[in-house]
Design a protein around this motif. Sequence first.
Motif: not given
Length: 259
Positions: A159-162, A167, A210-211
């Motif tokens: 995933s681009p979001a960590k 987050n 991150p979208t």
Amino acid sequence: MGAPETGTACGSGRRQRPLQKFPGPRLLLSGRNETTWSSSALRLRRDVCPLSASLSLKPASAYTAKLQAFHTSPPAFKKKIPADSEAESQKSQESLKDSPKPALYLSLGGLVPFVAVPLAMALQGTYCPQLASAQVAYGAATASFLGGMRWGFALPENSPAKPDWLNLANGTVPPLLACQALLFKDATQGAAMLTLALGIALHYDISLLPTYPRWFKVLRVLGTAVMVLSLLATIALKAYLGGEQSDDKNKAEHKLINQ
């Protein structure tokens, strides 16, 4: 007497010869000087003219290039703005059309309870507190789902979001606000708290973190707009219809007392 005359003649001749010889070399020297000065002047002119021409032409060319760039760049930039805006609008429309059908239909179906509550009140002409509290409860569940969805997006490895503090902590903010909305006795206060929770969740998903995919962002904007407008409509109906109902109750009580 003849010899002196010859001496004088010779002397005069000798004196006249230098007078005749000197002008020749002087004229030659003067001619040479004039030619050397003229050649040097020509050389100086040849050497100076390119320098002056280069010094005078280079700034002119630079200024003309700058002027041309100044006059030509703004119209080109102005022409590009509508093209970019049109391309972005086309991309947004295409992303909404190309969204997966299950996600589109389920998102639209999830908006029905929000819209149904103020619509039913408006058609009946009465404010129903039970329907308003049901709308607040359903909105709290939706806000909690949107917050937990951030966790599900950040946990996969690719995933681009960590799964960092930003987050995961921001994913818990909408559920906390939704729980606070359920604690209010008045449904209008709970609806106002839910509008705040839904707005924060939309801000996280669109701009801060991150979208998501573009089609989902469009669905999020449309869904949040419908949910917030429905909650505000319920608040407005309570202010309008609730006041009329209280007046009717007061009139009925006065009639009973008078009887």
